[in-house]
Enzyme design. Sequence first.
Site, PDB file in Angstrom:
ATOM      1  N   PRO A 159      38.579  39.507  28.680  1.00  0.00           N
ATOM      2  CA  PRO A 159      38.093  40.436  27.655  1.00  0.00           C
ATOM      3  C   PRO A 159      36.633  40.769  27.920  1.00  0.00           C
ATOM      4  O   PRO A 159      35.869  39.920  28.377  1.00  0.00           O
ATOM      5  CB  PRO A 159      38.250  39.637  26.356  1.00  0.00           C
ATOM      6  CG  PRO A 159      38.160  38.202  26.772  1.00  0.00           C
ATOM      7  CD  PRO A 159      38.784  38.146  28.145  1.00  0.00           C
ATOM      8  N   MET A 160      36.255  41.998  27.651  1.00  0.00           N
ATOM      9  CA  MET A 160      34.872  42.432  27.828  1.00  0.00           C
ATOM     10  C   MET A 160      34.483  43.322  26.662  1.00  0.00           C
ATOM     11  O   MET A 160      35.313  43.657  25.823  1.00  0.00           O
ATOM     12  CB  MET A 160      34.714  43.168  29.161  1.00  0.00           C
ATOM     13  CG  MET A 160      34.863  42.264  30.372  1.00  0.00           C
ATOM     14  SD  MET A 160      34.829  43.161  31.941  1.00  0.00           S
ATOM     15  CE  MET A 160      36.570  43.553  32.154  1.00  0.00           C
TER      16      MET A 160
ATOM     17  N   CYS B 209      30.897  35.235  23.096  1.00  0.00           N
ATOM     18  CA  CYS B 209      29.917  36.298  23.317  1.00  0.00           C
ATOM     19  C   CYS B 209      28.501  35.777  23.074  1.00  0.00           C
ATOM     20  O   CYS B 209      28.204  35.265  21.988  1.00  0.00           O
ATOM     21  CB  CYS B 209      30.198  37.491  22.411  1.00  0.00           C
ATOM     22  SG  CYS B 209      29.065  38.882  22.692  1.00  0.00           S
TER      23      CYS B 209
ATOM     24  N   LYS C 299      38.597  31.846  23.184  1.00  0.00           N
ATOM     25  CA  LYS C 299      37.757  31.823  24.382  1.00  0.00           C
ATOM     26  C   LYS C 299      36.386  31.287  23.990  1.00  0.00           C
ATOM     27  O   LYS C 299      35.756  31.798  23.069  1.00  0.00           O
ATOM     28  CB  LYS C 299      37.635  33.220  24.993  1.00  0.00           C
ATOM     29  CG  LYS C 299      36.903  33.251  26.327  1.00  0.00           C
ATOM     30  CD  LYS C 299      37.055  34.623  26.987  1.00  0.00           C
ATOM     31  CE  LYS C 299      36.433  34.625  28.387  1.00  0.00           C
ATOM     32  NZ  LYS C 299      34.958  34.633  28.340  1.00  0.00           N
TER      33      LYS C 299
ATOM     34  N   HIS D 170      34.753  29.648  29.395  1.00  0.00           N
ATOM     35  CA  HIS D 170      33.714  30.204  30.254  1.00  0.00           C
ATOM     36  C   HIS D 170      32.731  29.070  30.527  1.00  0.00           C
ATOM     37  O   HIS D 170      32.094  28.566  29.610  1.00  0.00           O
ATOM     38  CB  HIS D 170      33.009  31.368  29.552  1.00  0.00           C
ATOM     39  CG  HIS D 170      32.095  32.133  30.446  1.00  0.00           C
ATOM     40  ND1 HIS D 170      31.811  33.466  30.258  1.00  0.00           N
ATOM     41  CD2 HIS D 170      31.412  31.783  31.554  1.00  0.00           C
ATOM     42  CE1 HIS D 170      30.987  33.889  31.190  1.00  0.00           C
ATOM     43  NE2 HIS D 170      30.731  32.871  31.994  1.00  0.00           N
TER      44      HIS D 170
ATOM     45  N   ASN E 270      36.876  30.593  33.446  1.00  0.00           N
ATOM     46  CA  ASN E 270      36.144  31.846  33.622  1.00  0.00           C
ATOM     47  C   ASN E 270      34.775  31.521  34.204  1.00  0.00           C
ATOM     48  O   ASN E 270      34.091  30.639  33.704  1.00  0.00           O
ATOM     49  CB  ASN E 270      36.013  32.541  32.260  1.00  0.00           C
ATOM     50  CG  ASN E 270      35.377  33.917  32.315  1.00  0.00           C
ATOM     51  OD1 ASN E 270      34.883  34.407  31.306  1.00  0.00           O
ATOM     52  ND2 ASN E 270      35.381  34.562  33.467  1.00  0.00           N
TER      53      ASN E 270
ATOM     54  N   ASN F 190      32.177  32.368  38.102  1.00  0.00           N
ATOM     55  CA  ASN F 190      32.025  32.173  39.551  1.00  0.00           C
ATOM     56  C   ASN F 190      33.129  32.826  40.378  1.00  0.00           C
ATOM     57  O   ASN F 190      33.416  32.368  41.485  1.00  0.00           O
ATOM     58  CB  ASN F 190      31.966  30.691  39.929  1.00  0.00           C
ATOM     59  CG  ASN F 190      30.786  29.963  39.336  1.00  0.00           C
ATOM     60  OD1 ASN F 190      29.863  30.587  38.812  1.00  0.00           O
ATOM     61  ND2 ASN F 190      30.805  28.651  39.399  1.00  0.00           N
TER      62      ASN F 190
ATOM     63  N   ALA G 200      35.951  38.802  34.813  1.00  0.00           N
ATOM     64  CA  ALA G 200      35.381  39.897  34.031  1.00  0.00           C
ATOM     65  C   ALA G 200      34.570  40.785  34.966  1.00  0.00           C
ATOM     66  O   ALA G 200      35.086  41.733  35.546  1.00  0.00           O
ATOM     67  CB  ALA G 200      34.529  39.346  32.892  1.00  0.00           C
ATOM     68  N   GLU G 201      33.307  40.431  35.172  1.00  0.00           N
ATOM     69  CA  GLU G 201      32.426  41.267  35.985  1.00  0.00           C
ATOM     70  C   GLU G 201      32.933  41.418  37.412  1.00  0.00           C
ATOM     71  O   GLU G 201      32.833  42.490  38.005  1.00  0.00           O
ATOM     72  CB  GLU G 201      31.011  40.680  35.984  1.00  0.00           C
ATOM     73  CG  GLU G 201      29.988  41.571  36.654  1.00  0.00           C
ATOM     74  CD  GLU G 201      28.573  41.034  36.495  1.00  0.00           C
ATOM     75  OE1 GLU G 201      28.097  40.334  37.417  1.00  0.00           O
ATOM     76  OE2 GLU G 201      27.948  41.308  35.461  1.00  0.00           O
TER      77      GLU G 201
END
Length: 399
Positions: A24-25, A109, A148, A176, A211, A213, A235-236
Site C-alpha cells: 500500500p502507498m 505511515c 501493517k 516494515h 517490507n 530493502n 512499495a518504492e
Amino acid sequence: MASKKLHGRDFYNKIGRPKRILAPMVDQSELPWRILARRSGADLCYSPMFHSRLFGESEDYRNKVFSTRTIPEERPLIIQFCGNDPEIMLKAAKIAAPYCDAVDVNLGCPQGIAKKGKYGSFLQENWNLIESIITKLHTELSIPVTAKIRIFPDPQKTLDYAKMILKAGASILAVHGRLREQKGHFTGIADWEQIQMLRKNLPSETVLFANGNILHAQDIDRCIKYTGVDGVLSAEGSLYNPRIFLPPSSPLMTLYPRIDDMCEEYLNIIREFKLESDYSSLSAIKGHLFKLMRPLLSIHTDIRSKLAQGCTPRDFETFPPVVAMLRKRLLECEEKGEINEDKDVKESVKDSMGYPVIPWWRVQPYIRPLEVPLVTKRKPVEVTADEGPVKKKVNASVA
C-alpha cells in the site's frame, strides 16, 4: 456479528499463498498500477491508503480515490485504511468490503500528515486503541482484517506489539522493518533481523509479510529465505521497476525492460480498461512516469521539462506525446550507437553488491544516499549480497 469467515493461514491459503506483493502507498498503488504489477508477477496488491472518515462520509472522495470497476484480475486485493476511531473505520471498511478480500489497518505511515491526523505509526503508543480497532473490524466485518506496522528500537517491544495485534484478530501482519523516524532522507536500512525474530517467536500459523530493502527481483527470495516470512511487499522499488515481482531467473532484459516500453505498457493499461477519464486512475500518472524515466531525465532534460510542464495530471491525452518523444529519442540514440548490445545489461557485468549493472535506458531501482537518523543509535552492520538485509557498503535504501 459477521458470519464465520476464514482467518489467518486459512485465509492466506484461500487467496493463493501470495509471496510477491504490491505494498500500500499514498496515491500510487491505484487500479492501473495494480494491474501492471499483477502482469509483472505480483500475487497480491494493496490499494493506496484511504482516509477512513472521508471514505465513509463522502461519495465524492470515494469516487476520486477508488474505482469500483469489476476487473477479474484485480483480485486478490486488500484495501487499506488509516484512522483512529473504531466505529468510523468499521463504516468505511463495510463500504469497501464488497470490492476486496480483506481490509488493512495502516499502523505504519510515518509522515507528518499522519502525525497531525493521529493515525499510522503515530498510534503505536496507544495499544488499547489499536486493539479496539482491530477487534472491532475482526468481529463485525464480513471479511478478514490485516495490519501493517513498523518496528520499535527494542525487539522485545516489537514482539509484544505484534502479539497484541494478532491476538486482537489480525489475519496477516505486514512488518516494515524500519522505525517511525526512518523516512525521507533518513530512510536508512530496514532491519530484517527484527522480522526474522518475529518469525521465530510468533506461532507458526501466523502469516507474516516483510517490507523493506527490496531493490531487485532476487531480493524478494533473499528476504523470504533470511527472515522466514510468507510474503514480501515492495512499495518504492516497484515504482521504479514494476518487473521487480518477476522470478529472478527471468532474462535480464525482461527484468529490466526499456523505459519507453514500460511507460507505453502502463499507458496501454489505462486505455485497455477505458480509464482515461477515471479520476482515481489518473491521480498518480505523472509521478509514475517520472519514476520510470528517472535514469534518463538528467541526460535528456528536454523530456523532463516536457513531462513536468506539458502534462496535466487529470488530462490523459497530454501524456502519450511525452512517451512518443521518449521512444523517438531512444531510437535516435540507437542509430548513433549510444545504445547498443555491448553497452546493454549482461549477466557477466555486476556491481559491488553482485547486482547487474543497468544502463540508463532501462528501468532500475533508485539508489538513495544512506543517512541514518540519530534516534536509531545503531552501529553499522555488514552483510554480504547473497544473504541478510543488504547492509554491506550499501549506499542505498528503498522501501
